[in-house]
Design a protein around this motif. Structure first.
Motif, PDB file in Angstrom:
ATOM      1  N   ALA A  89       3.405  23.571  41.898  1.00  0.00           N
ATOM      2  CA  ALA A  89       2.317  22.606  41.752  1.00  0.00           C
ATOM      3  C   ALA A  89       1.247  22.880  42.800  1.00  0.00           C
ATOM      4  CB  ALA A  89       2.859  21.193  41.907  1.00  0.00           C
ATOM      5  N   ALA A  90       0.017  22.615  42.411  1.00  0.00           N
ATOM      6  CA  ALA A  90      -1.089  22.778  43.349  1.00  0.00           C
ATOM      7  C   ALA A  90      -1.015  21.675  44.394  1.00  0.00           C
ATOM      8  CB  ALA A  90      -2.418  22.712  42.602  1.00  0.00           C
ATOM      9  N   PRO A  91      -1.431  21.962  45.625  1.00  0.00           N
ATOM     10  CA  PRO A  91      -1.384  20.914  46.637  1.00  0.00           C
ATOM     11  C   PRO A  91      -2.337  19.784  46.280  1.00  0.00           C
ATOM     12  CG  PRO A  91      -2.415  22.902  47.504  1.00  0.00           C
ATOM     13  CD  PRO A  91      -1.905  23.220  46.148  1.00  0.00           C
ATOM     14  N   ALA A 148       6.005  16.671  46.224  1.00  0.00           N
ATOM     15  CA  ALA A 148       5.989  17.922  45.460  1.00  0.00           C
ATOM     16  C   ALA A 148       7.280  18.710  45.638  1.00  0.00           C
ATOM     17  CB  ALA A 148       4.800  18.785  45.876  1.00  0.00           C
ATOM     18  N   GLY A 149       7.947  18.629  46.792  1.00  0.00           N
ATOM     19  CA  GLY A 149       9.152  19.406  47.036  1.00  0.00           C
ATOM     20  C   GLY A 149      10.402  18.789  46.441  1.00  0.00           C
TER      21      GLY A 149
END
Length: 177
Positions: free
Chosen positions: A105-107, A114-115
């Motif tokens: 995923a894009a930041p 996200a992790g």
């Protein structure tokens, strides 16, 4: 010119018997002048063994601490194989999770989340296998499943070109590969 002794001195660099054992060796030995073969430690071992003043101390490790090293961890006689159990729901979740393509995923604003992988809903194992095999073809004509290794492959005889022989030979040689 007087003859000189060419042999090495047997007691110069080697230990030799003393006292009663020297007399015993002179009486019993076939050649009492032969060397004992034991070198003098002061001549050949520098520094001599046990001559160093400092003593060796074993470095402290986690294993040397009795509080952190219980007996049941060191007892290798009782290291039995441990069973691991994977339920069908866990296996179906793993199949579905690892069958998809990996994407990063894009930041964004939710970088903390996200992790963390999303929770996969519990699906029946048969449905999970059907879903995974429908999405991506596992085996094709070009990509076959692995075969068990066989130590002895079955030989299939194939006729090869005959060896040269005369036209009327009684037993012509027939070649196979």
């Amino acid at each position: 010119m007087a003859a000189t002794k060419k042999a090495a001195e047997s007691t110069l660099y080697h230990l030799h018997s003393k006292g009663i054992w020297r007399k015993f060796r002179e009486l019993v030995a076939v050649n009492p002048e032969i060397s004992s073969g034991l070198p003098l430690p002061t001549q050949h071992r520098v520094p001599a063994p046990a001559s160093r003043p400092e003593k060796y101390s074993t470095p402290a490790t986690k294993a040397s601490d009795p509080a952190q090293n219980p007996y049941w961890k060191r007892d290798v006689r009782r290291v039995y194989p441990q069973l691991s159990v994977v339920t069908q729901s866990e296996l179906s979740g793993l199949l579905i999770e690892h069958s998809g393509a990996k994407s990063v995923a894009a930041p964004a604003e939710g970088a903390e989340k996200a992790g963390v992988p999303a929770q996969v809903e519990a699906v029946d194992l048969a449905e999970a296998i059907a879903k995974v095999t429908k999405e991506n073809t596992v085996y094709t004509e070009a990509r076959l499943p692995p075969a068990l290794p066989t130590p002895f492959a079955k030989w299939k005889p194939q006729r090869s070109e005959d060896a040269p022989h005369t036209a009327y030979s009684y037993w012509p040689m027939v070649l196979y590969r």
